[in-house]
Design a protein around this motif. Structure first.
Motif, mmCIF file in Angstrom:
data_model
loop_
_atom_site.group_PDB
_atom_site.id
_atom_site.type_symbol
_atom_site.label_atom_id
_atom_site.label_comp_id
_atom_site.label_asym_id
_atom_site.label_seq_id
_atom_site.Cartn_x
_atom_site.Cartn_y
_atom_site.Cartn_z
ATOM 1 N N ASP A 181 -12.648 -17.610 9.039
ATOM 2 C CA ASP A 181 -11.239 -17.518 8.652
ATOM 3 C C ASP A 181 -10.815 -16.067 8.451
ATOM 4 O OD1 ASP A 181 -10.983 -20.262 8.704
ATOM 5 O OD2 ASP A 181 -11.369 -20.513 6.556
ATOM 6 N N VAL A 182 -11.699 -15.247 7.859
ATOM 7 C CA VAL A 182 -11.370 -13.838 7.644
ATOM 8 C C VAL A 182 -11.154 -13.135 8.977
ATOM 9 C CG1 VAL A 182 -12.186 -11.640 6.705
ATOM 10 C CG2 VAL A 182 -12.605 -13.759 5.448
ATOM 11 N N HIS A 188 -10.262 -14.572 11.823
ATOM 12 C CA HIS A 188 -9.040 -15.114 12.418
ATOM 13 C C HIS A 188 -7.788 -14.477 11.832
ATOM 14 C CE1 HIS A 188 -11.439 -18.990 13.466
ATOM 15 N NE2 HIS A 188 -11.386 -18.173 14.503
ATOM 16 N N GLU A 189 -7.845 -14.122 10.535
ATOM 17 C CA GLU A 189 -6.666 -13.613 9.845
ATOM 18 C C GLU A 189 -6.551 -12.091 9.878
ATOM 19 O OE1 GLU A 189 -7.110 -15.210 5.951
ATOM 20 O OE2 GLU A 189 -6.996 -17.309 6.628
ATOM 21 N N PRO A 206 -5.487 -8.483 10.658
ATOM 22 C CA PRO A 206 -4.243 -7.963 11.251
ATOM 23 C C PRO A 206 -4.452 -7.428 12.667
ATOM 24 C CG PRO A 206 -4.472 -7.214 8.989
ATOM 25 C CD PRO A 206 -5.772 -7.877 9.344
ATOM 26 N N ASP A 226 -10.799 -14.855 18.521
ATOM 27 C CA ASP A 226 -9.971 -13.669 18.277
ATOM 28 C C ASP A 226 -9.709 -12.917 19.574
ATOM 29 O OD1 ASP A 226 -8.874 -11.645 16.169
ATOM 30 O OD2 ASP A 226 -10.170 -10.433 17.454
ATOM 31 N N THR A 244 -5.943 -12.106 20.795
ATOM 32 C CA THR A 244 -5.513 -10.755 20.462
ATOM 33 C C THR A 244 -5.317 -9.926 21.714
ATOM 34 O OG1 THR A 244 -6.753 -10.846 18.387
ATOM 35 C CG2 THR A 244 -6.056 -8.672 19.149
ATOM 36 N N GLY A 286 -13.209 -14.311 1.745
ATOM 37 C CA GLY A 286 -11.793 -14.655 1.708
ATOM 38 C C GLY A 286 -11.083 -14.282 0.426
ATOM 39 N N ASP A 320 -6.734 -10.164 0.069
ATOM 40 C CA ASP A 320 -5.467 -10.431 0.735
ATOM 41 C C ASP A 320 -5.278 -9.410 1.854
ATOM 42 O OD1 ASP A 320 -2.894 -10.882 1.543
ATOM 43 O OD2 ASP A 320 -2.001 -10.788 -0.460
ATOM 44 N N LEU A 321 -5.458 -9.829 3.092
ATOM 45 C CA LEU A 321 -5.406 -8.906 4.224
ATOM 46 C C LEU A 321 -4.015 -8.328 4.443
ATOM 47 C CD1 LEU A 321 -7.757 -10.747 6.748
ATOM 48 C CD2 LEU A 321 -8.314 -8.969 5.084
ATOM 49 N N SER A 322 -2.992 -8.978 3.917
ATOM 50 C CA SER A 322 -1.635 -8.440 4.060
ATOM 51 C C SER A 322 -1.463 -7.175 3.218
ATOM 52 C CB SER A 322 -0.600 -9.486 3.638
ATOM 53 O OG SER A 322 -0.651 -9.727 2.240
#
Length: 352
Positions: free
Chosen positions: A22-23, A25-26, A28, A56, A60, A130, A133-135
């Protein structure tokens, strides 16, 4: 790329099946490299890394095909050869397998070595569980790309909202290690040293001799000491943490004493290297005289108690002298700390 800078992410993973995919996939889109290090996991972490990497790569878009083709072009730099196997890149993901379990610090070191070999401008560390927060990653990258800091780290203690979200036992342990790390590293404004969400510039990474980094959970504390000796600027960035279903693998009863001992050694090394070898500053002598005088005072007090039954009046004189020596030692230590704070004040920033 992020604002004209290439970005690499070091993703250490040990038994993180169900999270690491999941990390990835998410991650940036502006991240150019993802160094996913499997630290000899006993579950399906390695398979999940490769599967997520393929997904990915399919989703991407890669704008700089030539640059990606240079990724760890020799199959892994020589410094990596003895510790890990660097597999062919899958899109922007570089799957790396340790030959033996090396711990969190060891996995970070492997990723840093790969990033150095690739000449990445800014390297971010992200846990595979996880929690990060990647944002929020641009908040760590901005001080680096703007030239305001050489190293930026998340800080969950700067904001009351973020502090209350931290479990109580983690908060207490973090507070203890924050104080010890301030003294050891010389970054007196820096808090939450255990936060693994960080970004470091290529120049800072090249300056700290990555191969000598500590290979245990205290690697982040050790890194701060090495950065201070090299005169690197550190930015503390207010950052939330995400606590989910993951379980911490840290055994705190072993962790705090072990890291505390490491920090004591690092403190002594910093004083010698920064203030006696690379340059001279009397604060190193203040620390030495203060610690020695305070220790003599404590020893004198113990001897006074031991002789209390054999001499009348002598213990009173000895006790007064011991107390004065102890207080003088404490004063010298406080002077040294004030000097130490002043020396590193220009190297610290806090970003709320």
């Amino acid at each position: 790329m992020y604002r004209g800078a290439t970005v690499g992410v070091v993703l250490p993973a040990y038994n993180e099946a169900g999270f690491v995919g999941d990390v990835i996939h998410e991650m940036p889109a502006y991240v150019d490299r993802i160094y996913a290090i499997d630290d000899r996991s006993t579950d399906s972490t390695w398979d999940e890394i490769r599967e997520a990497a393929r997904d990915d790569a399919d989703s991407t878009a890669v704008d700089d095909a030539e640059n990606v083709g240079q990724l760890v072009a020799d199959g892994g730099a020589s410094a990596l050869a003895a510790r890990a196997t660097v597999h062919d890149a899958i899109g922007r993901v570089v799957p790396i397998q340790h030959r033996e379990n090396r711990g969190a610090g060891g996995a970070i070191k492997t990723g840093y070595l790969a990033a150095l070999a690739d000449g990445v401008d800014a390297t971010v560390t992200v846990d595979a569980d996880g929690q990060m927060d990647l944002s929020q990653m641009p908040r760590l990258l901005d001080p680096i790309v703007e030239g305001q800091a050489d190293y930026a780290k998340g800080n969950r203690l700067l904001s009351a909202e973020y502090r209350t979200a931290m479990p109580r036992f983690r908060f207490v342990g973090n507070a203890i290690l924050s104080v010890l790390t301030k003294i050891a590293s010389g970054y007196w404004k820096t808090m939450d040293p255990q936060n693994g969400y960080t970004a470091i510039s290529h120049d800072a990474l090249a300056a700290i001799e990555v191969e000598n980094l500590y290979e245990y959970y205290g690697y982040c504390n050790d890194l701060l000491v090495k950065l201070n000796v090299r005169g690197m600027r550190v930015a503390d960035v207010a950052m939330p943490a995400v606590y989910g279903e993951e379980e911490s693998s840290i055994a705190y009863a072993e962790y705090i004493p072990k890291v505390s001992l490491m920090l004591l050694g690092n403190f002594l090394w910093r004083q010698k290297t920064k203030y006696l070898v690379l340059d001279f500053h009397p604060l190193a002598l203040f620390y030495l005289v203060g610690a020695g005088t305070a220790a003599i005072g404590v020893l004198g007090t113990l001897l006074t108690v031991g002789t209390a039954l054999s001499a009348i009046g002598a213990p009173v004189v000895q006790g007064s002298t011991s107390l004065l020596l102890f207080l003088a030692g404490v004063a010298f230590l406080l002077f040294a700390m004030v000097f130490d704070m002043a020396e590193s004040e220009h190297l610290e920033a806090q970003i709320h």
